[in-house]
Design an enzyme around this catalytic site. Structure first.
Site, PDB file in Angstrom:
ATOM      1  N   ARG A  21       0.458  -1.150  -0.010  1.00  0.00           N
ATOM      2  CA  ARG A  21      -0.245  -0.257   0.637  1.00  0.00           C
ATOM      3  C   ARG A  21       0.959   1.143   0.093  1.00  0.00           C
ATOM      4  O   ARG A  21      -0.061   2.332   0.602  1.00  0.00           O
ATOM      5  CB  ARG A  21      -1.257   0.036   1.112  1.00  0.00           C
ATOM      6  CG  ARG A  21      -1.851  -1.421   1.201  1.00  0.00           C
ATOM      7  CD  ARG A  21      -2.965  -1.224   2.211  1.00  0.00           C
ATOM      8  NE  ARG A  21      -2.192  -1.144   3.616  1.00  0.00           N
ATOM      9  CZ  ARG A  21      -2.514  -0.617   4.880  1.00  0.00           C
ATOM     10  NH1 ARG A  21      -3.602   0.138   4.426  1.00  0.00           N
ATOM     11  NH2 ARG A  21      -2.420  -0.782   6.184  1.00  0.00           N
ATOM     12  N   ASP A  46       9.232  -6.698   1.003  1.00  0.00           N
ATOM     13  CA  ASP A  46       7.905  -7.386   0.346  1.00  0.00           C
ATOM     14  C   ASP A  46       7.610  -6.228  -0.827  1.00  0.00           C
ATOM     15  O   ASP A  46       6.465  -6.038  -0.589  1.00  0.00           O
ATOM     16  CB  ASP A  46       7.508  -8.248   1.090  1.00  0.00           C
ATOM     17  CG  ASP A  46       6.041  -8.903   0.329  1.00  0.00           C
ATOM     18  OD1 ASP A  46       6.958 -10.205  -0.359  1.00  0.00           O
ATOM     19  OD2 ASP A  46       5.358  -8.943   0.234  1.00  0.00           O
ATOM     20  N   TYR A  51       0.748  -4.835  -6.143  1.00  0.00           N
ATOM     21  CA  TYR A  51       0.978  -3.728  -5.662  1.00  0.00           C
ATOM     22  C   TYR A  51       0.585  -2.434  -7.048  1.00  0.00           C
ATOM     23  O   TYR A  51       2.372  -2.332  -7.479  1.00  0.00           O
ATOM     24  CB  TYR A  51       2.391  -4.186  -4.614  1.00  0.00           C
ATOM     25  CG  TYR A  51       1.983  -5.631  -4.073  1.00  0.00           C
ATOM     26  CD1 TYR A  51       0.548  -6.510  -3.990  1.00  0.00           C
ATOM     27  CD2 TYR A  51       3.009  -5.366  -2.906  1.00  0.00           C
ATOM     28  CE1 TYR A  51       0.709  -6.895  -3.540  1.00  0.00           C
ATOM     29  CE2 TYR A  51       3.095  -6.723  -2.681  1.00  0.00           C
ATOM     30  CZ  TYR A  51       1.701  -7.378  -2.083  1.00  0.00           C
ATOM     31  OH  TYR A  51       1.696  -8.621  -1.704  1.00  0.00           O
ATOM     32  N   ASN A 152       1.581 -18.857  -0.240  1.00  0.00           N
ATOM     33  CA  ASN A 152      -0.067 -19.357  -0.948  1.00  0.00           C
ATOM     34  C   ASN A 152      -0.190 -21.228  -0.812  1.00  0.00           C
ATOM     35  O   ASN A 152      -0.771 -21.401  -1.551  1.00  0.00           O
ATOM     36  CB  ASN A 152      -1.315 -18.479  -1.222  1.00  0.00           C
ATOM     37  CG  ASN A 152      -1.150 -17.131  -0.585  1.00  0.00           C
ATOM     38  OD1 ASN A 152      -1.317 -16.648   0.135  1.00  0.00           O
ATOM     39  ND2 ASN A 152      -0.892 -15.991  -1.829  1.00  0.00           N
ATOM     40  N   SER A 219      -0.662 -10.561   6.243  1.00  0.00           N
ATOM     41  CA  SER A 219      -2.057  -9.685   7.777  1.00  0.00           C
ATOM     42  C   SER A 219      -2.026 -10.658   8.902  1.00  0.00           C
ATOM     43  O   SER A 219      -2.744 -11.104   9.298  1.00  0.00           O
ATOM     44  CB  SER A 219      -3.269 -10.639   6.849  1.00  0.00           C
ATOM     45  OG  SER A 219      -3.442 -10.197   5.267  1.00  0.00           O
ATOM     46  N   GLY A 228     -10.323  -8.071   7.848  1.00  0.00           N
ATOM     47  CA  GLY A 228     -11.132  -7.205   9.304  1.00  0.00           C
ATOM     48  C   GLY A 228      -9.929  -7.749  10.744  1.00  0.00           C
ATOM     49  O   GLY A 228      -9.328  -8.654  10.679  1.00  0.00           O
ATOM     50  N   GLY A 274       2.222  -5.168   7.125  1.00  0.00           N
ATOM     51  CA  GLY A 274       1.952  -4.053   5.420  1.00  0.00           C
ATOM     52  C   GLY A 274       0.859  -2.496   6.613  1.00  0.00           C
ATOM     53  O   GLY A 274       1.178  -1.730   5.435  1.00  0.00           O
ATOM     54  N   THR A 275       2.124  -1.898   7.555  1.00  0.00           N
ATOM     55  CA  THR A 275       1.391  -0.390   7.871  1.00  0.00           C
ATOM     56  C   THR A 275       1.675   0.478   7.123  1.00  0.00           C
ATOM     57  O   THR A 275       3.025   0.432   6.884  1.00  0.00           O
ATOM     58  CB  THR A 275       1.970  -0.603   9.586  1.00  0.00           C
ATOM     59  OG1 THR A 275       0.792   0.977   9.638  1.00  0.00           O
ATOM     60  CG2 THR A 275       3.167  -0.334   9.557  1.00  0.00           C
TER      61      THR A 275
END
Length: 322
Positions: A21, A46, A51, A152, A219, A228, A274-275
């Site tokens: 992000r 990463d 993205y 994954n 996550s 969430g 991921g912040t």
């Protein structure tokens, strides 16, 4: 910050920063985020070609150019497989031509001559492993990619692909948080009922430990698949109660407790943070100084199982609208 050996080969920080992000915030803020991560001891970053449709890698490349010497201090990872439009994944592509093209484009955006690690982003049902092997051979021989992995992948997918490759797969990215425990469930007997005891992923973490692969946890605060964060989610009152109590006892935030729970696992799992907020990143990094006992680790795990049991029986509260 402590160091771990990724796949027994690369010395990396025990936390990694996910850059998905970064392109959604002003460039100057993204640059400060990356520099803050380095100041906190994070040296692993990463990326993926998808993205921001390449924009996050472009941001990172500009940051490298503005900070001479930074590239030599860090490890960069990217991925490919997903073909997307602006709303959803359309299909997956692991053809040789696509892999080679994706790496070249990532290197150009990142303004570097090599990736330290390169992953296949998702399992491709139509995979031709011989083509993947050819692509990896070319990338490794050219020096464009030093190490390889996947994301994954379940156990037999790993076994199948590895059997065709000349390079060892050293990483598998999997979703894991204290509120999403599927990755570790097969090795725990503290389940609520017979159906919960079903081995749903073939003990992939056990297999990875046998083969010396590193699990990266994406996550690390989420419930279910992009469900969430669990903090302040009224579906998880028991878990939040335990986390909040431990955060007060240890003088850190609930986020730090959640990351410490992952770090406590002897598999040396590397959480992907991921912040995009540098202060939140600093706060999360305090997890590296938290030591959870076996009793505390299992108390957190049991709390999740209890909340999930309530959700399954319909006795939980609804998820808050915000």
């Amino acid at each position: 910050m402590n160091k771990i050996k990724i796949g027994g080969m690369l010395e990396a920080s025990e936390l990694a920063l996910g850059c998905m992000r970064d392109c959604r915030i002003p460039f100057e803020d993204a640059e400060q985020l990356i520099l803050t991560a380095v100041d906190e001891g994070i040296n692993f970053f990463d990326h993926a070609d998808v993205y921001g449709f390449g924009a996050s890698e472009e941001y990172f490349g500009r940051i490298l150019m503005r900070n001479p010497g930074l590239r030599e201090r860090i490890l960069i990872q990217s991925k490919c497989t997903l073909i997307r439009d602006s709303e959803k994944t359309l299909y997956l592509d692991t053809r040789k031509e696509h892999i080679l093209k994706s790496v070249d484009e990532s290197l150009k955006r990142l303004q570097t001559d090599h990736l330290d690690t390169f992953l296949l982003h998702h399992p491709d049902t139509l995979i031709e492993p011989e083509e993947v092997a050819e692509a990896f051979d070319i990338l490794h021989a050219s020096g464009k990619v030093r190490h390889f992995g996947v994301s994954n992948y379940k156990t037999m997918d790993l076994v199948f692909l590895q059997s065709f490759l000349n390079q060892k797969l050293i990483i598998n990215q999997m979703q894991l948080s204290v509120a999403h425990t599927e990755l570790i469930d097969p090795t725990n007997s503290l389940k609520l009922n017979e159906s919960d005891n079903l081995d749903r992923n073939g003990g992939v973490l056990t297999y990875m430990r046998m083969k010396g692969m590193t699990a990266q946890a994406w996550s690390p605060f989420q419930v279910r698949f992009y469900g969430g964060v669990f903090m302040n989610d009224d579906r998880y009152p028991i878990l939040n109660g335990v986390v909040n109590r431990m955060s007060e006892e240890k003088g850190v935030s609930p986020s730090a407790i959640a990351i410490a729970w992952i770090l406590r696992h002897p598999a040396k799992i590397q959480p992907l943070i991921g912040t995009t907020n540098k202060e939140r990143l600093r706060d999360i990094c305090t997890a590296c100084s938290v030591e959870l006992s076996r009793a505390e680790w299992y108390e957190l795990y049991r709390a999740t199982l209890s909340d999930e049991g309530r959700i399954q029986t319909g006795s939980s509260l609804s998820k808050p609208s915000n």
